[in-house]
Design a protein around this motif. Structure first.
Motif, mmCIF file in Angstrom:
data_model
loop_
_atom_site.group_PDB
_atom_site.id
_atom_site.type_symbol
_atom_site.label_atom_id
_atom_site.label_comp_id
_atom_site.label_asym_id
_atom_site.label_seq_id
_atom_site.Cartn_x
_atom_site.Cartn_y
_atom_site.Cartn_z
ATOM 1 N N ARG A 308 -40.176 11.766 16.974
ATOM 2 C CA ARG A 308 -40.711 12.237 15.692
ATOM 3 C C ARG A 308 -41.162 13.692 15.808
ATOM 4 N NH1 ARG A 308 -41.164 10.423 10.470
ATOM 5 N NH2 ARG A 308 -43.435 10.492 10.402
ATOM 6 N N TYR A 309 -41.753 14.046 16.921
ATOM 7 C CA TYR A 309 -42.189 15.426 17.153
ATOM 8 C C TYR A 309 -40.987 16.376 17.110
ATOM 9 C CZ TYR A 309 -43.853 19.466 19.888
ATOM 10 O OH TYR A 309 -44.151 20.733 20.341
ATOM 11 N N GLN A 310 -39.900 16.017 17.796
ATOM 12 C CA GLN A 310 -38.711 16.867 17.798
ATOM 13 C C GLN A 310 -38.076 16.933 16.411
ATOM 14 O OE1 GLN A 310 -37.531 18.908 20.132
ATOM 15 N NE2 GLN A 310 -39.300 18.366 21.412
ATOM 16 N N SER A 311 -38.079 15.814 15.698
ATOM 17 C CA SER A 311 -37.528 15.796 14.350
ATOM 18 C C SER A 311 -38.310 16.730 13.439
ATOM 19 C CB SER A 311 -37.548 14.367 13.791
ATOM 20 O OG SER A 311 -36.998 14.305 12.499
ATOM 21 N N PHE A 312 -39.628 16.713 13.572
ATOM 22 C CA PHE A 312 -40.492 17.613 12.800
ATOM 23 C C PHE A 312 -40.156 19.069 13.095
ATOM 24 C CE2 PHE A 312 -44.349 20.235 12.879
ATOM 25 C CZ PHE A 312 -44.779 20.138 11.563
ATOM 26 N N LEU A 313 -40.039 19.408 14.385
ATOM 27 C CA LEU A 313 -39.732 20.790 14.754
ATOM 28 C C LEU A 313 -38.366 21.217 14.229
ATOM 29 C CD1 LEU A 313 -41.020 20.996 18.458
ATOM 30 C CD2 LEU A 313 -42.196 21.681 16.345
ATOM 31 N N GLU A 314 -37.395 20.309 14.264
ATOM 32 C CA GLU A 314 -36.053 20.640 13.762
ATOM 33 C C GLU A 314 -36.087 20.945 12.270
ATOM 34 O OE1 GLU A 314 -33.621 17.370 14.868
ATOM 35 O OE2 GLU A 314 -33.732 17.803 17.024
ATOM 36 N N MET A 315 -36.838 20.171 11.507
ATOM 37 C CA MET A 315 -36.935 20.434 10.074
ATOM 38 C C MET A 315 -37.640 21.761 9.808
ATOM 39 S SD MET A 315 -37.621 16.895 8.020
ATOM 40 C CE MET A 315 -36.804 15.370 8.475
ATOM 41 N N MET A 316 -38.678 22.049 10.568
ATOM 42 C CA MET A 316 -39.380 23.311 10.394
ATOM 43 C C MET A 316 -38.489 24.481 10.786
ATOM 44 S SD MET A 316 -42.244 22.421 9.093
ATOM 45 C CE MET A 316 -43.470 23.714 9.300
ATOM 46 N N ASP A 317 -37.677 24.303 11.832
ATOM 47 C CA ASP A 317 -36.732 25.354 12.225
ATOM 48 C C ASP A 317 -35.708 25.606 11.124
ATOM 49 O OD1 ASP A 317 -37.916 25.778 14.669
ATOM 50 O OD2 ASP A 317 -36.530 24.480 15.779
ATOM 51 N N LYS A 318 -35.235 24.524 10.506
ATOM 52 C CA LYS A 318 -34.255 24.676 9.435
ATOM 53 C C LYS A 318 -34.852 25.425 8.256
ATOM 54 C CE LYS A 318 -30.956 22.096 6.611
ATOM 55 N NZ LYS A 318 -30.361 20.758 6.317
ATOM 56 N N LEU A 319 -36.101 25.142 7.957
ATOM 57 C CA LEU A 319 -36.779 25.863 6.873
ATOM 58 C C LEU A 319 -36.877 27.353 7.179
ATOM 59 C CD1 LEU A 319 -39.732 23.533 5.834
ATOM 60 C CD2 LEU A 319 -37.890 24.331 4.368
ATOM 61 N N ALA A 320 -37.159 27.671 8.444
ATOM 62 C CA ALA A 320 -37.339 29.065 8.834
ATOM 63 C C ALA A 320 -36.039 29.865 8.744
ATOM 64 C CB ALA A 320 -37.889 29.137 10.253
ATOM 65 N N THR A 321 -34.894 29.169 8.878
ATOM 66 C CA THR A 321 -33.609 29.873 8.850
ATOM 67 C C THR A 321 -32.949 29.848 7.478
ATOM 68 O OG1 THR A 321 -32.459 27.852 9.569
ATOM 69 C CG2 THR A 321 -33.199 29.374 11.278
ATOM 70 N N GLN A 322 -33.525 29.098 6.541
ATOM 71 C CA GLN A 322 -32.935 29.040 5.204
ATOM 72 C C GLN A 322 -33.116 30.375 4.501
ATOM 73 O OE1 GLN A 322 -34.754 25.792 3.119
ATOM 74 N NE2 GLN A 322 -33.259 24.294 3.810
ATOM 75 N N SER A 323 -32.061 30.778 3.790
ATOM 76 C CA SER A 323 -32.170 31.994 2.987
ATOM 77 C C SER A 323 -32.976 31.687 1.738
ATOM 78 C CB SER A 323 -30.784 32.498 2.601
ATOM 79 O OG SER A 323 -30.088 31.534 1.860
#
Length: 326
Positions: A308-323
């Protein structure tokens, strides 16, 4: 083509015209119960009769579950002229990254899994984020439990334990044997619910088990070669349950994205991480390399699962790279 932006006067004119249309005696209240391309199947709120309707072009897209005002034409068909304000609207990106309206005015999302096809934990995480962002209550359904022996059932319970620990309720059901169906009916009573899940998990079979015998529900099968479900349900369809409440059976997916995902939505979907974060040294902690991070401590202590921790970080990373505007 660039979008045409409306000025304040144009917006007021549209709002006034919409208000006049709602008050028009020729317009009748209705409920969208299915969507077929540019056509919708509409249920008249007064008579209960169903009519095929077109949608007024200026309204944009409508969704199953929308409350609308419509006009019956001389040929017996109808035209949707106005969409009432929505309490909620679930949107997910399609395979081309365009918004796809799944259902409107729902307050409960039934995230359905089964032994086959194999459950996808990331899909469950994203579905929970989407549900809580509506806001709606997520409920995890384990279907086809009749196919599991005692050991296999415990494995499935262990699999969902991390969501139970995060506050998500779980119901074990079987559309074949009827196990758990009465409990599910009780959870659906008084709610506007939406079934979501991978293709082949048995959403349509569950709807059939909830409905009177003889109700026309289209049910598919699992592809033996790929172990993936066939996309039997082609469009979101709303059913009135005889025990109370409505359910929308949505087409199966092979993935589940969150449309217009936000930081706040992700945090809501990972409540155990958000709770632990209150004790981090820094209020803007990213839960990565900062000292005295309560989230990382909770992971190390087993209070938050590493997955769950890694899943959370992946979603936050995706948000950071979204235009912007993506």
């Amino acid at each position: 083509m660039a979008k045409r932006h409306l000025n304040d006067q144009q917006r007021r004119n549209i709002e006034q015209r919409n208000a006049r249309e709602v008050d028009n005696e020729d317009l009748r209240p209705g409920l969208v119960v299915a969507h077929h391309g540019k056509q919708v199947m509409l249920e008249d709120s007064e008579s209960g009769e169903r009519h095929g309707c077109t949608v007024k072009q200026t309204l944009g897209a409508v969704a199953t579950g929308d409350r609308v005002r419509w006009r019956e034409n001389a040929d017996g068909r109808g035209s949707v002229e106005f969409v009432e304000a929505r309490r909620s609207l679930l949107i997910r990106p399609d395979t081309l990254g365009k918004p796809r309206l799944m259902a409107a005015n729902i307050d409960q999302v039934l995230i359905t899994i089964a032994p086959v096809p194999e459950p996808n934990a990331s899909v469950i995480d994203r579905a929970i984020v989407a549900a809580l962002d509506l806001p709606a209550e997520p409920l995890l359904l384990i279907n086809k439990v009749d196919r599991l022996n005692a050991g296999q059932r415990q494995v499935m319970r262990d699999f969902v334990a991390e969501w139970v620990g995060a506050g998500v309720d779980v119901v074990e059901v079987s559309a074949t044997t009827g196990e758990g169906i009465d409990l599910l009916k009780a959870r659906l009573h008084g709610h506007q619910s939406l079934f979501v899940g991978l293709s082949g998990v048995g959403k349509s079979s569950l709807v059939a088990a909830l409905m009177p015998v003889g109700e026309d529900i289209l049910v598919g099968a699992i592809s033996e070669h790929s172990q993936e479900g066939k996309h039997t349900t082609r469009t979101s369809t709303l059913y009135h349950l005889p025990t109370g409440g409505d359910v929308v059976d949505a087409p199966g997916v092979r993935d589940f994205g969150v449309w217009a995902m936000t930081v706040e939505a992700v945090r809501r979907g990972f409540g155990e991480i958000e709770n632990a974060a209150q004790h981090c040294r820094f209020s803007n902690c990213t839960h990565r390399a900062e000292p005295d991070c309560a989230v990382k401590q909770a992971v190390a202590q087993g209070m938050i699962t590493a997955r769950r921790y890694q899943s959370f970080l992946e979603m936050m990373d995706k948000l950071a790279t979204q235009s912007p505007g993506a």
